[in-house]
Design a protein around this motif. Structure first.
Motif, PDB file in Angstrom:
ATOM      1  N   GLY A  12       2.383   4.465  21.343  1.00 53.64           N
ATOM      2  CA  GLY A  12       2.292   3.197  20.642  1.00 53.64           C
ATOM      3  C   GLY A  12       2.814   3.285  19.227  1.00 53.64           C
ATOM      4  O   GLY A  12       3.502   4.242  18.859  1.00 53.64           O
ATOM      5  N   GLU A  13       2.458   2.288  18.454  1.00 58.92           N
ATOM      6  CA  GLU A  13       3.027   2.157  17.110  1.00 58.92           C
ATOM      7  C   GLU A  13       1.896   1.897  16.116  1.00 58.92           C
ATOM      8  O   GLU A  13       0.970   1.136  16.408  1.00 58.92           O
ATOM      9  CB  GLU A  13       3.987   0.960  17.126  1.00 58.92           C
ATOM     10  N   VAL A  14       1.995   2.535  14.956  1.00 61.77           N
ATOM     11  CA  VAL A  14       1.000   2.313  13.902  1.00 61.77           C
ATOM     12  C   VAL A  14       1.692   1.670  12.701  1.00 61.77           C
ATOM     13  O   VAL A  14       2.674   2.197  12.180  1.00 61.77           O
ATOM     14  CB  VAL A  14       0.330   3.640  13.469  1.00 61.77           C
ATOM     15  N   ILE A  15       1.176   0.514  12.309  1.00 60.90           N
ATOM     16  CA  ILE A  15       1.734  -0.202  11.153  1.00 60.90           C
ATOM     17  C   ILE A  15       0.671  -0.221  10.055  1.00 60.90           C
ATOM     18  O   ILE A  15      -0.488  -0.551  10.317  1.00 60.90           O
ATOM     19  CB  ILE A  15       2.111  -1.653  11.530  1.00 60.90           C
ATOM     20  N   VAL A  16       1.081   0.137   8.864  1.00 66.96           N
ATOM     21  CA  VAL A  16       0.121   0.180   7.749  1.00 66.96           C
ATOM     22  C   VAL A  16       0.530  -0.841   6.694  1.00 66.96           C
ATOM     23  O   VAL A  16       1.689  -0.884   6.284  1.00 66.96           O
ATOM     24  CB  VAL A  16       0.083   1.591   7.114  1.00 66.96           C
ATOM     25  N   VAL A  17      -0.432  -1.655   6.288  1.00 66.56           N
ATOM     26  CA  VAL A  17      -0.178  -2.628   5.214  1.00 66.56           C
ATOM     27  C   VAL A  17      -1.127  -2.317   4.064  1.00 66.56           C
ATOM     28  O   VAL A  17      -2.331  -2.116   4.277  1.00 66.56           O
ATOM     29  CB  VAL A  17      -0.423  -4.078   5.687  1.00 66.56           C
ATOM     30  N   ALA A  18      -0.581  -2.263   2.856  1.00 67.29           N
ATOM     31  CA  ALA A  18      -1.418  -1.978   1.683  1.00 67.29           C
ATOM     32  C   ALA A  18      -0.948  -2.814   0.500  1.00 67.29           C
ATOM     33  O   ALA A  18       0.262  -2.991   0.312  1.00 67.29           O
ATOM     34  CB  ALA A  18      -1.352  -0.497   1.334  1.00 67.29           C
ATOM     35  N   PRO A  19      -1.887  -3.328  -0.286  1.00 72.75           N
ATOM     36  CA  PRO A  19      -1.504  -4.100  -1.473  1.00 72.75           C
ATOM     37  C   PRO A  19      -0.862  -3.211  -2.526  1.00 72.75           C
ATOM     38  O   PRO A  19      -1.248  -2.055  -2.684  1.00 72.75           O
ATOM     39  CB  PRO A  19      -2.835  -4.650  -2.005  1.00 72.75           C
ATOM     40  N   ALA A  20       0.131  -3.757  -3.233  1.00 75.02           N
ATOM     41  CA  ALA A  20       0.836  -2.989  -4.265  1.00 75.02           C
ATOM     42  C   ALA A  20      -0.086  -2.737  -5.445  1.00 75.02           C
ATOM     43  O   ALA A  20      -0.498  -3.667  -6.133  1.00 75.02           O
ATOM     44  CB  ALA A  20       2.067  -3.759  -4.722  1.00 75.02           C
ATOM     45  N   MET A  21      -0.454  -1.487  -5.634  1.00 71.01           N
ATOM     46  CA  MET A  21      -1.269  -1.071  -6.777  1.00 71.01           C
ATOM     47  C   MET A  21      -0.838   0.326  -7.166  1.00 71.01           C
ATOM     48  O   MET A  21      -0.094   0.976  -6.426  1.00 71.01           O
ATOM     49  CB  MET A  21      -2.759  -1.053  -6.386  1.00 71.01           C
ATOM     50  N   GLU A  22      -1.327   0.792  -8.302  1.00 71.23           N
ATOM     51  CA  GLU A  22      -1.006   2.150  -8.761  1.00 71.23           C
ATOM     52  C   GLU A  22      -1.330   3.166  -7.653  1.00 71.23           C
ATOM     53  O   GLU A  22      -2.427   3.144  -7.107  1.00 71.23           O
ATOM     54  CB  GLU A  22      -1.846   2.445 -10.013  1.00 71.23           C
ATOM     55  N   GLY A  23      -0.365   3.967  -7.300  1.00 73.91           N
ATOM     56  CA  GLY A  23      -0.605   5.048  -6.340  1.00 73.91           C
ATOM     57  C   GLY A  23      -0.418   4.664  -4.884  1.00 73.91           C
ATOM     58  O   GLY A  23      -0.554   5.504  -4.001  1.00 73.91           O
TER      59      GLY A  23
ATOM     60  N   ASP B 170      -0.617  -9.678  -7.400  1.00 72.82           N
ATOM     61  CA  ASP B 170      -1.506  -9.159  -8.438  1.00 72.82           C
ATOM     62  C   ASP B 170      -2.829  -8.755  -7.809  1.00 72.82           C
ATOM     63  O   ASP B 170      -3.709  -9.579  -7.620  1.00 72.82           O
ATOM     64  CB  ASP B 170      -1.728 -10.211  -9.530  1.00 72.82           C
ATOM     65  N   PHE B 171      -2.969  -7.480  -7.508  1.00 72.00           N
ATOM     66  CA  PHE B 171      -4.192  -7.023  -6.842  1.00 72.00           C
ATOM     67  C   PHE B 171      -5.128  -6.284  -7.793  1.00 72.00           C
ATOM     68  O   PHE B 171      -6.174  -5.811  -7.389  1.00 72.00           O
ATOM     69  CB  PHE B 171      -3.848  -6.140  -5.641  1.00 72.00           C
ATOM     70  N   GLU B 172      -4.708  -6.127  -9.028  1.00 78.12           N
ATOM     71  CA  GLU B 172      -5.608  -5.476  -9.986  1.00 78.12           C
ATOM     72  C   GLU B 172      -6.387  -6.504 -10.789  1.00 78.12           C
ATOM     73  O   GLU B 172      -7.287  -6.173 -11.540  1.00 78.12           O
ATOM     74  CB  GLU B 172      -4.818  -4.538 -10.911  1.00 78.12           C
ATOM     75  N   GLY B 173      -6.037  -7.789 -10.603  1.00 79.71           N
ATOM     76  CA  GLY B 173      -6.749  -8.846 -11.300  1.00 79.71           C
ATOM     77  C   GLY B 173      -7.888  -9.367 -10.430  1.00 79.71           C
ATOM     78  O   GLY B 173      -8.651  -8.598  -9.855  1.00 79.71           O
ATOM     79  N   GLU B 174      -7.977 -10.701 -10.331  1.00 83.20           N
ATOM     80  CA  GLU B 174      -9.054 -11.325  -9.557  1.00 83.20           C
ATOM     81  C   GLU B 174      -8.761 -11.212  -8.061  1.00 83.20           C
ATOM     82  O   GLU B 174      -7.834 -11.842  -7.554  1.00 83.20           O
ATOM     83  CB  GLU B 174      -9.166 -12.802  -9.940  1.00 83.20           C
ATOM     84  N   VAL B 175      -9.514 -10.390  -7.373  1.00 85.32           N
ATOM     85  CA  VAL B 175      -9.350 -10.240  -5.919  1.00 85.32           C
ATOM     86  C   VAL B 175     -10.740 -10.104  -5.310  1.00 85.32           C
ATOM     87  O   VAL B 175     -11.620  -9.495  -5.912  1.00 85.32           O
ATOM     88  CB  VAL B 175      -8.543  -8.961  -5.567  1.00 85.32           C
ATOM     89  N   ASN B 176     -10.943 -10.704  -4.159  1.00 82.50           N
ATOM     90  CA  ASN B 176     -12.150 -10.393  -3.392  1.00 82.50           C
ATOM     91  C   ASN B 176     -11.762 -10.265  -1.919  1.00 82.50           C
ATOM     92  O   ASN B 176     -10.581 -10.444  -1.562  1.00 82.50           O
ATOM     93  CB  ASN B 176     -13.256 -11.428  -3.631  1.00 82.50           C
ATOM     94  N   ASN B 177     -12.713  -9.939  -1.068  1.00 91.01           N
ATOM     95  CA  ASN B 177     -12.379  -9.733   0.346  1.00 91.01           C
ATOM     96  C   ASN B 177     -11.911 -11.019   1.008  1.00 91.01           C
ATOM     97  O   ASN B 177     -11.091 -10.984   1.929  1.00 91.01           O
ATOM     98  CB  ASN B 177     -13.596  -9.165   1.085  1.00 91.01           C
ATOM     99  N   HIS B 178     -12.444 -12.174   0.556  1.00 94.51           N
ATOM    100  CA  HIS B 178     -12.007 -13.446   1.141  1.00 94.51           C
ATOM    101  C   HIS B 178     -10.518 -13.682   0.862  1.00 94.51           C
ATOM    102  O   HIS B 178      -9.756 -14.062   1.757  1.00 94.51           O
ATOM    103  CB  HIS B 178     -12.849 -14.603   0.574  1.00 94.51           C
ATOM    104  N   SER B 179     -10.104 -13.431  -0.397  1.00 96.48           N
ATOM    105  CA  SER B 179      -8.687 -13.655  -0.722  1.00 96.48           C
ATOM    106  C   SER B 179      -7.810 -12.624  -0.016  1.00 96.48           C
ATOM    107  O   SER B 179      -6.735 -12.946   0.493  1.00 96.48           O
ATOM    108  CB  SER B 179      -8.461 -13.617  -2.228  1.00 96.48           C
ATOM    109  N   LEU B 180      -8.303 -11.382   0.037  1.00 99.40           N
ATOM    110  CA  LEU B 180      -7.540 -10.319   0.688  1.00 99.40           C
ATOM    111  C   LEU B 180      -7.372 -10.620   2.183  1.00 99.40           C
ATOM    112  O   LEU B 180      -6.291 -10.421   2.753  1.00 99.40           O
ATOM    113  CB  LEU B 180      -8.292  -8.989   0.491  1.00 99.40           C
ATOM    114  N   ALA B 181      -8.421 -11.116   2.807  1.00101.24           N
ATOM    115  CA  ALA B 181      -8.358 -11.462   4.238  1.00101.24           C
ATOM    116  C   ALA B 181      -7.295 -12.537   4.460  1.00101.24           C
ATOM    117  O   ALA B 181      -6.502 -12.457   5.410  1.00101.24           O
ATOM    118  CB  ALA B 181      -9.722 -11.941   4.717  1.00101.24           C
ATOM    119  N   ARG B 182      -7.234 -13.506   3.569  1.00102.25           N
ATOM    120  CA  ARG B 182      -6.228 -14.583   3.716  1.00102.25           C
ATOM    121  C   ARG B 182      -4.816 -14.027   3.513  1.00102.25           C
ATOM    122  O   ARG B 182      -3.865 -14.500   4.131  1.00102.25           O
ATOM    123  CB  ARG B 182      -6.501 -15.696   2.692  1.00102.25           C
TER     124      ARG B 182
END
Lengths: 390, 254
Positions: free
Chosen positions: B55-66, B88-100
């Motif tokens: 199968g295939e593994v796809i990884v998604v990550a928000p752009a942040m330091e490191g 902008d993921f180092e500013g105002e973020v919560n799980n609800h916004s991240l889920a969207r």
């Protein structure tokens, strides 16, 4: 015929020619302090390679008992680089397959992430010098030059017990009027023990980082607290184009014994035995300098243990052993450090002197587990010298 | 089988955490970011499943330091596609916004399995996996400690107090919140990461705007306060040891 050795060639390939000269005397396995615990001690690995059944070696994890003490290399009559060419290479094979004991994995990942195996913040690398900032100059922030660059190292910087020895050495350098400075938070792990645990890539990455930092400053010589850092800077970094004159602190101080001796006025009244660190003694042949320093302490009697000099016994911390205590204990229910403490006790010493940052905590633990805490104290040579001054 | 792994970065607790002047967030200058440990576990679980049955593994990550290092390390472990989500993921973020912001990947990529860490220590508004599952109208199982997949179904193992193990079967596609993988995450040698840096590509996608609705508003962020519950033992070493032994006996430890 001149043997061509290229920088790129993996260690095992470089060793293969040498392996043919193995006479199967078995000395390497016999002298190995943990060979009896291994499914494949060194001579058996060579046999497996010759018989083309090396994958069988990799089916066992017992090479992680190897503490890279280099006793096998020193004893080999055919001068085969058993430690680096065979044992480390076998560890590297396991590592490339991801088969690394959990505690070693954590130390390697911490080194990747923070530049030290203890998993501490790089920003806290100079915490040991709190309160003595006026006596320990830092390079950077306008200062780019010094006579002596003191490479402090990981355990000397971070380990709470070893920090006391580091502060003692700083005091000694200050008292001797040495023009020295340290790299502070710019310093990275020397990577030598990670290399000997099979992580060559990590070692090279750290060497490159340290090399870039060293290049920024002007100095005449590097001194190290740690024999492993000394070994890396003396024997391994030059291979990567990072070449500087380097001394272990015991060599550096022994050269200044004339200035140091008059300061050593306080009699210790102790019987001291000195533990030769593998990467100071056996690997780099520094036996006399630490002993000369100890002999200069008033009213201290120096006695030798059964294993001393080139035949010294490892504390168990080398080659990744520092991060494999759980693995070793779980599988073998024995510790090399305890063996060593029993030896120190057997010769009537009440002080075990060391010159490697791995050893103070390892031996202090062993002193307690062997019930010798009442009779034996573990001290770094720098601490003993300062005790004799104050 | 296509497995989507959603990763977020969390403040590194090795560093001292400093609260920003406004008193509701961490000072971004002094905060270092590392992969969320549970997300690392989710990645390992995905790679283990791939090794077992392809199968295939796809990884998604928000752009942040490191995050580049995290993505290349994922590639070295066995991830096939790396996606960095720019925003902008180092500013105002919560799980609800991240889920969207993660949700469009489910409709775009149509994964069979979506794995994410069961929680992240700096979030205050529930489990990311559960929120994504709700948006995508997919089943969700949290606190998963091992997964097997057969015939379009996943069996998730959960651990309960008292040594009770529960196995839950779920029809795919589904979202799982991983507490631990079948085996601990593997070590990836630097040479393999460096190789991945040379060969793997990171795709970039722009994140939608942060919609924080549904999350919690932080009114005050403070360092843990010292309370009066600790008992300090006074005296020399022997006296302290004696008192300690007495306490152990009183508590029934000795």
């Amino acid at each position: 015929m001149v043997e061509m050795v290229t920088q790129e060639a993996p260690p095992l390939i470089r060793t293969e020619e040498k392996l043919k000269s193995c006479i199967q005397c078995g000395d390497c396995s016999s002298i190995c302090p943990v060979g009896y615990l291994m499914d494949f001690p060194p001579s058996k690995i060579i046999s497996a390679l010759r018989a083309e059944i090396y994958p069988r070696v990799l089916s066992s994890d017992s090479v992680w008992f190897c503490v890279a003490c280099s006793a096998c290399t020193a004893v080999c009559p055919a001068q085969i680089p058993v430690t680096t060419g065979l044992m480390t290479r076998t560890k590297e094979e396991l590592l490339m397959e991801g088969r690394v004991p959990e505690e070693l994995k954590k130390a390697l990942e911490s080194t990747q992430r923070y530049g030290n195996p203890l998993g501490e913040s790089p920003r806290k690398r100079t915490d040991w010098m709190r309160g003595m900032e006026d006596r320990v100059p830092l390079l950077g922030n306008g200062r780019s030059e010094t006579d002596i660059l003191w490479y402090v190292g990981d355990y000397a910087s971070y380990h709470p017990r070893v920090q006391a020895a580091t502060r003692a050495l700083a005091e000694l350098l200050h008292l001797l009027g040495v023009n020295f400075a340290i790299l502070g938070n710019e310093e990275y792990s020397d990577g030598d023990s990670q290399r000997l645990a099979g992580e060559q890539g990590l070692f090279e990455m750290l060497a490159e980082k340290n090399g870039r930092v060293l290049k920024k400053y002007r100095f005449n010589k590097i001194i190290t607290t740690d024999p492993h850092a000394y070994n890396a800077l003396k024997n391994e970094y030059p291979r990567l184009g990072i070449v500087y004159p380097v001394q272990h602190y015991t060599e550096f101080l022994a050269e200044r014994l004339e200035a140091l001796q008059p300061l050593l006025r306080k009699p210790l009244g102790s019987t001291i035995t000195y533990h030769d660190a593998c990467y100071l003694g056996r690997v780099n042949k520094i036996y006399e300098a630490p002993r000369a320093l100890l002999a200069a302490i008033p009213e201290a009697t120096l006695v030798e243990m059964p294993h001393y000099g080139a035949n010294s016994l490892c504390c168990g911390g080398g080659g990744g052993g520092m991060w494999l205590d759980g693995f070793h204990w779980e599988k073998a229910r024995t510790r090399l450090s305890e063996w060593r403490i029993k030896e120190a006790s057997s010769v009537g010493a009440n002080i075990l002197a060391v010159a490697c940052p791995y050893e103070t905590p390892r031996f202090e633990d062993a002193v307690k587990t062997t019930g010798k805490a009442e009779e034996l104290t573990v001290k770094d040579i720098s601490e003993l010298l300062l005790d004799a001054i104050r | 089988m296509k497995t989507l792994v959603l990763i977020q970065m969390v403040p590194d607790l090795v560093e001292e955490l400093i609260v920003d002047r406004d008193g509701t967030r961490l000072d971004s200058y002094n905060t270092h970011w590392v992969i969320n440990e549970f997300d690392d576990f989710a990645l390992e679980q995905a790679v283990l499943l791939k090794e077992r049955q392809g199968g295939e593994v796809i990884v998604v990550a928000p752009a942040m330091e490191g995050v580049e290092d995290v993505l290349f390390t994922a590639a070295a472990k066995g991830a096939d596609l790396l996606i960095r989500l720019n925003g902008d993921f180092e500013g105002e973020v919560n799980n609800h916004s991240l889920a969207r912001q993660f949700f469009p990947f489910i409709t775009q990529l149509k994964p069979d399995l979506i794995l994410t860490g069961v929680s992240a220590h700096h979030r205050h508004d529930g489990a990311l996996g559960a929120l994504i599952a709700a948006l995508a109208d997919l089943p969700y199982i949290g606190y998963v400690a091992g997964v097997t997949v057969t015939d379009g179904k996943a069996v998730a193992r959960k651990e309960y107090p008292g040594g009770i193990i529960c196995e839950m079967e779920v029809q795919l596609p589904a979202v799982l919140g991983i507490q631990s993988p079948d085996t601990p995450p593997r070590y990836v040698p630097i040479s393999k990461i460096r190789q991945a840096m040379k060969t793997a590509q990171i795709e970039e996608q722009e994140a939608g705007g942060a919609d924080l609705s549904g999350g919690v508003a932080i009114s005050r962020l403070i360092q843990p306060q010292a309370s009066g519950h600790a008992v300090m033992l006074e005296g020399d070493l022997d006296q302290i040891a004696e008192k300690l032994v007495a306490i152990f006996k009183e508590q029934g430890v000795l």
